[in-house]
Motif scaffolding. Structure first.
Motif, short mmCIF file in Angstrom:
data_model
loop_
_atom_site.label_atom_id
_atom_site.label_comp_id
_atom_site.label_asym_id
_atom_site.label_seq_id
_atom_site.Cartn_x
_atom_site.Cartn_y
_atom_site.Cartn_z
N PRO A 1 0.82 -1.21 0.00
CA PRO A 1 0.00 0.00 0.00
C PRO A 1 0.85 1.26 0.00
CG PRO A 1 -0.01 -1.02 2.16
CD PRO A 1 0.67 -1.98 1.24
N GLU A 2 0.30 2.33 -0.53
CA GLU A 2 1.02 3.60 -0.57
C GLU A 2 1.37 4.05 0.84
OE1 GLU A 2 0.61 8.08 -2.53
OE2 GLU A 2 -0.60 6.41 -3.26
N GLY A 3 2.58 4.53 1.02
CA GLY A 3 3.04 4.99 2.32
C GLY A 3 3.65 3.91 3.18
N ASN A 4 3.74 2.68 2.68
CA ASN A 4 4.25 1.58 3.48
C ASN A 4 5.71 1.77 3.88
OD1 ASN A 4 5.65 -1.44 3.32
ND2 ASN A 4 3.72 -1.41 4.44
N SER A 5 6.56 2.17 2.94
CA SER A 5 7.98 2.34 3.28
C SER A 5 8.18 3.48 4.26
CB SER A 5 8.81 2.57 2.01
OG SER A 5 8.44 3.78 1.38
N PHE A 6 7.37 4.54 4.14
CA PHE A 6 7.51 5.66 5.06
C PHE A 6 7.04 5.25 6.46
CE2 PHE A 6 6.99 9.79 6.98
CZ PHE A 6 7.99 10.54 6.39
N ALA A 7 5.98 4.44 6.52
CA ALA A 7 5.51 3.97 7.83
C ALA A 7 6.56 3.13 8.53
CB ALA A 7 4.22 3.18 7.65
N MET B 1 12.21 4.98 13.34
CA MET B 1 12.08 3.59 13.76
C MET B 1 12.30 2.71 12.54
SD MET B 1 8.81 3.59 16.39
CE MET B 1 7.64 4.22 15.18
N ALA B 2 12.52 1.41 12.80
CA ALA B 2 12.67 0.43 11.72
C ALA B 2 12.18 -0.92 12.23
CB ALA B 2 14.13 0.32 11.29
N PRO B 3 11.61 -1.74 11.36
CA PRO B 3 11.17 -3.07 11.78
C PRO B 3 12.34 -3.86 12.39
CG PRO B 3 10.31 -2.55 9.61
CD PRO B 3 11.30 -1.47 9.95
N HIS C 1 18.61 -4.55 5.83
CA HIS C 1 18.69 -3.69 4.65
C HIS C 1 20.09 -3.79 4.05
CE1 HIS C 1 17.16 -0.49 2.10
NE2 HIS C 1 18.28 0.17 2.27
N SER C 2 20.17 -4.28 2.83
CA SER C 2 21.48 -4.46 2.19
C SER C 2 21.77 -3.43 1.11
CB SER C 2 21.57 -5.87 1.58
OG SER C 2 20.54 -6.06 0.62
N SER C 3 20.78 -2.64 0.73
CA SER C 3 20.97 -1.67 -0.35
C SER C 3 21.75 -0.45 0.14
CB SER C 3 19.61 -1.23 -0.90
OG SER C 3 19.76 -0.15 -1.81
N ALA C 4 22.48 0.18 -0.77
CA ALA C 4 23.18 1.43 -0.46
C ALA C 4 22.25 2.63 -0.53
CB ALA C 4 24.35 1.62 -1.41
N THR C 5 21.00 2.41 -0.92
CA THR C 5 20.01 3.47 -1.08
C THR C 5 19.04 3.46 0.10
OG1 THR C 5 20.19 3.26 -3.47
CG2 THR C 5 18.29 4.46 -2.64
N SER C 6 18.52 4.61 0.44
CA SER C 6 17.57 4.73 1.54
C SER C 6 16.37 3.81 1.34
CB SER C 6 17.08 6.18 1.66
OG SER C 6 16.01 6.29 2.56
N PRO C 7 15.84 3.20 2.42
CA PRO C 7 14.63 2.39 2.30
C PRO C 7 13.38 3.24 2.09
CG PRO C 7 15.25 2.55 4.60
CD PRO C 7 16.35 3.20 3.80
N ILE C 8 13.48 4.53 2.36
CA ILE C 8 12.38 5.46 2.05
C ILE C 8 12.60 5.96 0.62
CG2 ILE C 8 11.28 7.66 2.60
CD1 ILE C 8 12.26 7.34 5.44
N MET D 1 19.17 21.77 4.99
CA MET D 1 19.06 20.43 5.54
C MET D 1 19.42 19.40 4.48
SD MET D 1 18.05 20.88 8.70
CE MET D 1 17.18 19.42 9.29
N ARG D 2 20.06 18.32 4.93
CA ARG D 2 20.43 17.23 4.03
C ARG D 2 19.46 16.08 4.20
NH1 ARG D 2 23.75 12.73 5.00
NH2 ARG D 2 24.51 13.61 6.97
N TYR D 3 18.88 15.60 3.10
CA TYR D 3 18.06 14.38 3.16
C TYR D 3 18.99 13.22 3.53
CZ TYR D 3 14.35 16.87 0.58
OH TYR D 3 13.37 17.75 0.18
N ILE D 4 18.48 12.29 4.35
CA ILE D 4 19.34 11.20 4.81
C ILE D 4 18.68 9.84 4.62
CG2 ILE D 4 20.45 12.67 6.55
CD1 ILE D 4 18.80 11.12 8.67
N ASN D 5 19.51 8.83 4.66
CA ASN D 5 19.08 7.45 4.79
C ASN D 5 18.83 7.23 6.28
OD1 ASN D 5 19.08 4.64 5.29
ND2 ASN D 5 20.43 4.22 3.57
N PRO D 6 17.59 6.97 6.71
CA PRO D 6 17.30 6.89 8.14
C PRO D 6 17.98 5.73 8.85
CG PRO D 6 15.42 6.12 6.87
CD PRO D 6 16.39 6.70 5.89
N LEU D 7 18.43 4.73 8.12
CA LEU D 7 19.08 3.59 8.75
C LEU D 7 20.55 3.83 9.01
CD1 LEU D 7 17.49 0.55 6.86
CD2 LEU D 7 16.83 1.56 9.05
N THR D 8 21.16 4.73 8.25
CA THR D 8 22.60 4.95 8.38
C THR D 8 22.97 6.39 8.74
OG1 THR D 8 22.89 5.53 6.04
CG2 THR D 8 22.99 3.18 6.61
#
Length: 349
Positions: free
Chosen positions: A191-197, A203-205, A210-217, A246-253
């Motif tokens: 559903p739309e908004g799932n990755s942002f949720a 927070m993160a599940p 997460h193995s990608s070098a790109t943000s999960p959002i 402000m710099r957009y960030i990867n919330p996991l890293t």
């Protein structure tokens, strides 16, 4: 002063040239300059000038036939290279009501920054997000993605966004791959908004790996980003060079949202007169709100909403704002950081 000629050297160069060799001492200062010497030049594209041509492109070719109906923004000094800087690509993409830009994927990382209109969507790896002006959306490397325009609440209008990709960078490495999907549009699996949720609230599940070098959002809504800038404007003093940036960030890293492209959003308060700074990463700016002037490498460019301008590597930049101005920008800074070659200079004018 006349340059002294050396016939024996010239004969030597000619002979080694037959063996595909050349003397380093004849080009050393060009190859290893005292400071960056980019062929790129500052430039600005006024959206009011570009918009009629975008509209006409929609009359000439469909999104399906074009695959991506885009007008590429070429640096005036790099014509024919589909590049706005030596490492970055920029283009304005148009999608009309009822159209679908078919699903494909490529190694190049891409960003979408919504410039004009609303009601279009993009689907990335099975999740759809609706586009609104000012939203920053990521298409990670080698992920399926398609775009469509179904409108919102029964209202359909043309939608235009800025595409930013690392195409020239990957072309330099000869590392480009692409593949067309077997269907025009992906099946939406989440559903739309799932990755942002899952990742957009600090927070993160717990079992997420997460193995990608790109943000999960992959969609950063403008409303939330703008709220952050507004809060900072009320609570803090503006930086003398950047205003509130402000710099957009990867919330996991906490790192950059994309491995090759950094993205930013900044607010220049009304009456802001910035100090001059320069950096080795070339940058592309898109005006979201407000009017002002960009002083780039000795040239002045007045800007207004939806205009786009480019700042070449190591070009001095100073920003002024006539009223509250919001600017989105992207650059190749992650690569500079990774290689340890980033340099910045903050001047006191």
């Amino acid at each position: 002063m006349e340059t002294q000629k050396h016939p024996e050297r010239e004969r030597f160069y000619s002979r080694i040239g037959a063996l595909n060799m050349t003397p380093l001492w004849e080009s050393l200062h060009t190859l290893v300059p005292r400071e960056p010497e980019t062929p790129c030049v500052p430039a600005l594209w006024r959206y009011q000038d570009v918009r009629p041509w975008l509209k006409q492109s929609g009359e000439l070719i469909s999104a399906e036939e074009a695959v991506r109906r885009v007008l590429v923004l070429e640096n005036p000094a790099l014509r024919g290279q589909s590049a706005i800087t030596q490492s970055l690509y920029a283009g304005l993409q148009l999608i009309l009501p009822g159209e679908i830009a078919p699903s494909h994927r490529h190694v190049q990382s891409a960003l979408r920054f919504i410039v004009d209109g609303k009601g279009a969507y993009t689907t990335v790896d099975g999740e759809r997000t609706t586009m609104h002006p000012g939203d920053f959306i990521i298409t990670p490397s080698w992920t399926w993605h398609d775009h469509g325009n179904e409108g919102i609440a029964g209202v359909s209008e043309p939608v235009v966004w800025l595409d930013g990709l690392d195409i020239p960078m990957l072309r330099f490495f000869d590392a480009g791959f692409a593949e067309n999907d077997s269907s025009h549009a992906q099946q939406v699996r989440r559903p739309e908004g799932n990755s942002f949720a899952r990742f957009g609230y600090n927070m993160a599940p717990v079992r997420h790996a997460h193995s990608s070098a790109t943000s999960p959002i992959f969609s950063y809504p403008y409303a939330r980003s703008r709220e952050a800038l507004d809060t900072l404007q009320r609570q803090e003093a503006a930086d003398a060079w950047h205003g509130f940036k402000m710099r957009y960030i990867n919330p996991l890293t906490g790192g950059y949202p994309m491995p090759t492209i950094a993205t930013y959003l900044q607010l220049l308060p009304k009456g802001f007169r910035g100090k001059t700074h320069r950096a080795t990463d070339g940058a592309v700016y898109c005006v979201v709100e407000g009017r002002g002037t960009a002083h780039i490498g000795g040239q002045q460019f007045t800007f207004e909403p939806q205009d786009i301008f480019v700042v070449p590597s190591w070009a001095p930049l100073r920003l002024d704002a006539d009223d509250d101005a919001v600017l989105f920008s992207y650059s190749d800074r992650p690569v500079h950081d990774a290689l340890g070659i980033l340099r910045e200079a903050f001047l006191e004018d």
